[in-house]
Design an enzyme around this catalytic site. Structure first.
Site, PDB file in Angstrom:
ATOM      1  N   TRP A  41      17.261  19.202   7.270  1.00 34.77           N
ATOM      2  CA  TRP A  41      17.845  17.872   6.736  1.00 34.77           C
ATOM      3  C   TRP A  41      17.058  17.425   5.669  1.00 34.77           C
ATOM      4  CZ3 TRP A  41      17.411  12.435   7.956  1.00 34.77           C
ATOM      5  CH2 TRP A  41      18.747  11.842   7.836  1.00 34.77           C
ATOM      6  N   LYS A  46      31.897   7.451  13.155  1.00 38.90           N
ATOM      7  CA  LYS A  46      30.717   7.363  12.783  1.00 38.90           C
ATOM      8  C   LYS A  46      30.447   6.860  11.511  1.00 38.90           C
ATOM      9  CE  LYS A  46      26.286   7.194  13.033  1.00 38.90           C
ATOM     10  NZ  LYS A  46      25.501   5.820  13.655  1.00 38.90           N
ATOM     11  N   CYS A  64      15.765  18.277  10.875  1.00 42.17           N
ATOM     12  CA  CYS A  64      15.278  19.859  10.657  1.00 42.17           C
ATOM     13  C   CYS A  64      15.135  20.476  12.128  1.00 42.17           C
ATOM     14  CB  CYS A  64      14.236  20.013   9.919  1.00 42.17           C
ATOM     15  SG  CYS A  64      14.380  19.210   8.093  1.00 42.17           S
ATOM     16  N   GLU A 121      31.370  -2.945  20.757  1.00 41.24           N
ATOM     17  CA  GLU A 121      31.600  -1.727  20.178  1.00 41.24           C
ATOM     18  C   GLU A 121      31.622  -0.438  21.252  1.00 41.24           C
ATOM     19  OE1 GLU A 121      29.886   0.320  16.798  1.00 41.24           O
ATOM     20  OE2 GLU A 121      28.087  -0.683  17.146  1.00 41.24           O
ATOM     21  N   LYS A 159      27.101  -4.868  18.899  1.00 43.35           N
ATOM     22  CA  LYS A 159      26.571  -3.850  19.629  1.00 43.35           C
ATOM     23  C   LYS A 159      27.469  -3.748  21.034  1.00 43.35           C
ATOM     24  CE  LYS A 159      25.265  -1.700  17.874  1.00 43.35           C
ATOM     25  NZ  LYS A 159      24.945  -1.585  16.307  1.00 43.35           N
ATOM     26  N   ASN A 218       8.894  21.282   9.601  1.00 44.93           N
ATOM     27  CA  ASN A 218       9.583  19.972  10.079  1.00 44.93           C
ATOM     28  C   ASN A 218       8.562  18.993   9.692  1.00 44.93           C
ATOM     29  OD1 ASN A 218      11.699  21.339  11.171  1.00 44.93           O
ATOM     30  ND2 ASN A 218      11.520  20.469  13.182  1.00 44.93           N
ATOM     31  N   GLY A 219       8.887  17.806   9.118  1.00 38.49           N
ATOM     32  CA  GLY A 219       8.012  16.738   8.874  1.00 38.49           C
ATOM     33  C   GLY A 219       7.716  16.374   7.498  1.00 38.49           C
ATOM     34  N   HIS A 270      30.865 -26.525  16.742  1.00 37.82           N
ATOM     35  CA  HIS A 270      32.048 -26.911  15.850  1.00 37.82           C
ATOM     36  C   HIS A 270      33.349 -26.260  16.402  1.00 37.82           C
ATOM     37  CE1 HIS A 270      29.302 -29.253  13.413  1.00 37.82           C
ATOM     38  NE2 HIS A 270      28.619 -28.482  13.382  1.00 37.82           N
ATOM     39  N   GLU A 315      24.216  -8.675  15.292  1.00 38.39           N
ATOM     40  CA  GLU A 315      24.162  -7.385  15.758  1.00 38.39           C
ATOM     41  C   GLU A 315      24.219  -7.109  17.211  1.00 38.39           C
ATOM     42  OE1 GLU A 315      24.293  -4.946  14.124  1.00 38.39           O
ATOM     43  OE2 GLU A 315      23.192  -3.177  15.165  1.00 38.39           O
ATOM     44  N   ARG A 367      21.655  18.265  15.712  1.00 39.07           N
ATOM     45  CA  ARG A 367      20.639  17.394  15.173  1.00 39.07           C
ATOM     46  C   ARG A 367      21.071  16.917  13.907  1.00 39.07           C
ATOM     47  NH1 ARG A 367      15.261  18.549  17.415  1.00 39.07           N
ATOM     48  NH2 ARG A 367      14.395  18.359  15.272  1.00 39.07           N
TER      49      ARG A 367
HETATM   50  O1  M6R Z   1      26.868   4.262   7.498  1.00 43.38           O
HETATM   51  P1  M6R Z   1      26.863   2.827   7.281  1.00 43.38           P
HETATM   52  O2  M6R Z   1      25.752   2.307   7.563  1.00 43.38           O
HETATM   53  O3  M6R Z   1      27.471   2.513   5.806  1.00 43.38           O
HETATM   54  O4  M6R Z   1      28.032   2.278   8.278  1.00 43.38           O
HETATM   55  C1  M6R Z   1      28.388   1.026   8.293  1.00 43.38           C
HETATM   56  C2  M6R Z   1      29.212   0.672   9.680  1.00 43.38           C
HETATM   57  O5  M6R Z   1      30.412   1.386   9.878  1.00 43.38           O
HETATM   58  C3  M6R Z   1      28.209   0.945  10.777  1.00 43.38           C
HETATM   59  O6  M6R Z   1      27.296   0.208  10.718  1.00 43.38           O
HETATM   60  C4  M6R Z   1      29.120   0.313  12.187  1.00 43.38           C
HETATM   61  O7  M6R Z   1      29.208  -0.915  12.248  1.00 43.38           O
HETATM   62  C5  M6R Z   1      28.462   1.288  13.362  1.00 43.38           C
HETATM   63  N1  M6R Z   1      29.421   1.389  14.249  1.00 43.38           N
HETATM   64  C6  M6R Z   1      27.827  -0.169  14.132  1.00 43.38           C
HETATM   65  O8  M6R Z   1      27.013   0.391  15.078  1.00 43.38           O
END
Ligand code: M6R
Length: 612
Positions: A78, A607, A2, A492, A489, A104-105, A508, A485, A27
């Site tokens: 939001w 995204k 928000c 990507e 990161k 907000n909050g 292996h 993970e 935001r």
């Molecule tokens: O919105 P979601 O959590 O469902 O998205 C899933 C993946 O597309 C998302 O986590 C993607 O792997 C990101 N780019 C990772 O940083």
């Protein structure tokens, strides 16, 4: 998240408010609204969707708006409590329209307050927690605006950044904060208030940041500060030297970095009001599951994609360890193309930051078609997955704008740990075990802060390895999903080929790739399994791979085995993966920055992946 903008002065107020709202658009929001006061009059307009929709409505309904000066408040919402529909958009008022509020909050005790106000004759028109605020002010009002606001605020539990206006006092705005930021722009014969400096700096670079429990009485020519006990306080005027673009990112160079640094607050928001020390469990009403239903769950499947899937893998360990429940994780994209076995007692957990990921949504639909109970862990309120699942946990992490998911991961793990705690307490965990988890969760924001404090060191390590073209990330047990993970990161955002591997699997096959140009990041925290990972580190060093170890603060032993060490604070096995992932988020960020990559919008990525 928000956003608030408010103005008092002699310029056309609507232009300033809508300009401020546009500057807060980054935001993320789902609806917007504005209220203006003149002597004994209050105008209010709200609309769903973009600020442009609100502006169109203003042009149509208030053709004279360019000539209106004075006081006004505006908001981008939001959704947290209640769907993103017009009646839930801010500003909210009491039924007499004596007070209009933007907030907000989260007001944690809104339900009993609302019930009590309804008994006293107040009529509510929204599903929001916010609406209790104007009604409470009205209830406390005996002719003094400030006293009424103060008395109302004293009854609120939770967090707020608010601005209140009243047609009974058209030359005054009251601004207050507890937990949610509020900034007052200091100008000559006018004042502009916002939740974020980006809405202010086009007008002034002199600002006052309110502290928690500060209340400001703002008029065009004065700003009077006091605390909630009516004791005068003074706050410094700060000078902002960011440009508008930097302001949107809170002064950070990228949204990703901002979101990494937001994690203590984001996690605190996920946990807020959900930890019950009396019963040593988590309060997760959105799950819509009775204790009997929880006890009758016999199997859990977690479906998700990308980072959410990595969080889901941790969920798998958590439910098995804490609730003795057979659990599996599944790539959402596979779920409906296999023959998922749904039996009485099957529970599907769908995890998605955006709540719109096509494969996860398809898994939810498949599970529902087969008669399974589905709960969703989502960040975006009112998203399709949240709606179609019909039950779940919202993260309240605020919008995640950088394509690389960061704060959502930490909040997803916090939500999964709360859920596993709740299931565990209903099945096998003792009260003391429940309390230990609660105490650890409560420390999580501060533990994350400790990791963030080491960012300079992590940046140095990142620079040292930023030219490597191939990386391995290895871990065991709870640190295996963390390794996946970390590798996700790095690849990507920096386009470096990075593989997450179970440390024991290296030999292996992939060990054939190790050589001096292939660094290995080893998750060697001081938790069960550390001795074995030290053995794996030796295997890598023997193949000349340089090793970066993530270890536990004060664990001197690892320095003897690794080329570089990044320390994270000591924590339980449940939360150590979160702290290590945050260190790897920073490592990936600085590698990508060193390589000149487009960090917030990496090539080929979106995204929200809304196609199969
Ligand atoms: O919105 P979601 O959590 O469902 O998205 C899933 C993946 O597309 C998302 O986590 C993607 O792997 C990101 N780019 C990772 O940083």
């Amino acid at each position: 998240m928000c956003g608030i903008v408010a103005y008092i002065g002699n310029r056309p107020v609507v232009d300033i408010l809508t300009d401020g709202l546009r500057r807060l658009e980054y935001r993320g929001y789902d609806s917007a609204g504005v209220a203006l006061v003149g002597k004994n009059s209050l105008r209010l307009l709200r609309s769903v969707g973009k600020v442009k929709n609100l502006v169109d409505k203003i042009n149509k309904d208030w053709p004279d708006h360019a000539s209106i000066c004075g006081a006004g408040i505006a908001h981008t919402r939001w959704a947290t409590h209640g769907a993103p529909v017009e009646k839930n958009a801010h500003p909210h008022t009491d039924e007499k329209k004596n007070f209009a509020v933007v907030h907000n909050g989260i007001i944690e005790n809104y339900a009993p307050l609302r019930e009590n106000l309804i008994k006293k004759g107040h009529v509510f028109t929204s599903e929001t927690d916010t609406e209790v605020i104007p009604h409470l002010i009205e209830e406390c009002f005996e002719g003094d605006f400030i006293k009424a606001v103060t008395a109302a605020l004293k009854q609120l539990d939770g967090t707020f950044g608010i601005t209140v206006i009243s047609p009974l006092f058209p030359d005054t705005m009251i601004v207050a904060r507890r937990g949610s930021p509020i900034v007052i722009g200091v100008c000559e014969n006018e004042a502009i208030v916002a939740s974020d400096v980006s809405a202010i700096i086009a007008y002034t670079k002199q600002v006052i940041y309110l502290n928690d429990n500060d209340i400001a009485v703002v008029k065009a020519d004065s700003i009077d500060l006091r605390n909630i006990d009516n004791v005068p306080v003074s706050r410094e005027i700060s000078h902002i030297n960011w440009d508008t673009g930097a302001a949107e990112k809170g002064g950070y160079e990228h949204f990703m970095l901002k979101e990494i640094f937001e994690q203590p607050q984001a996690v605190a928001n996920t946990l807020r009001g959900r930890l019950d020390e009396n019963d040593a469990t988590a309060v997760l009403n959105g799950l819509n599951l009775t204790p009997r239903e929880i006890a009758s769950v016999s199997r859990i499947t977690i479906a998700a994609c990308g980072t959410s899937l990595n969080a889901g893998m941790l969920g798998d360990y958590l439910f098995e360890d804490l609730a003795d429940l057979p659990t599996e994780y599944e790539q959402a994209a596979e779920f409906r193309y296999r023959n998922p076995i749904i039996q009485p007692g099957s529970l599907i957990i769908a995890i998605s930051q955006s709540g719109e990921t096509a494969d996860t949504l398809a898994a939810v639909r498949e599970a529902k078609n087969k008669g399974a109970s589905v709960v969703a862990i989502c960040n975006v309120v009112g998203s399709t997955i949240a709606r179609e699942s019909g039950a779940g946990i919202y993260l309240h992490a605020g919008p995640e704008i950088g394509v690389a998911s960061t704060k959502a991961f930490s909040c997803q793990v916090a939500a999964l740990l709360m859920m596993a705690l709740k299931f565990g307490r209903a099945r096998r965990l003792s009260r003391q075990e429940g309390l230990d988890i609660i105490h650890e969760l409560k420390r999580l924001p501060e533990l994350i802060q400790e990791v963030l404090k080491t960012s300079r060191h992590i940046e140095k390590v990142a620079k040292k390895y930023s030219r490597a073209e191939n990386f391995f990330f290895i871990g065991r047990g709870y640190m295996y999903p963390a390794a996946l993970e970390g590798a996700l990161k790095l690849k990507e955002i920096s386009y470096v080929h990075a593989e997450g591997y179970h440390a024991a699997e290296l030999k292996h096959g992939p060990i054939a790739l190790l050589e001096e140009k292939v660094p290995v990041l080893a998750l060697a925290n001081d938790i069960p399994g550390k001795d074995k990972i030290i053995g794996n580190i030796q295997e890598c060093r023997a193949r000349k791979s340089p090793v970066i170890a993530i270890s536990t603060t004060g664990d001197g032993e690892i320095k003897n085995h690794a080329n570089d060490v990044i320390e994270v604070p000591r924590a339980s096995i449940f939360l150590t993966p979160v702290l290590s992932v945050i260190a790897m988020q920073l490592l990936s960020y600085y590698v990508a920055k060193e390589r000149g990559c487009s960090i917030d919008q990496p090539r080929n990525l979106a995204k929200s992946v809304t196609v199969e």
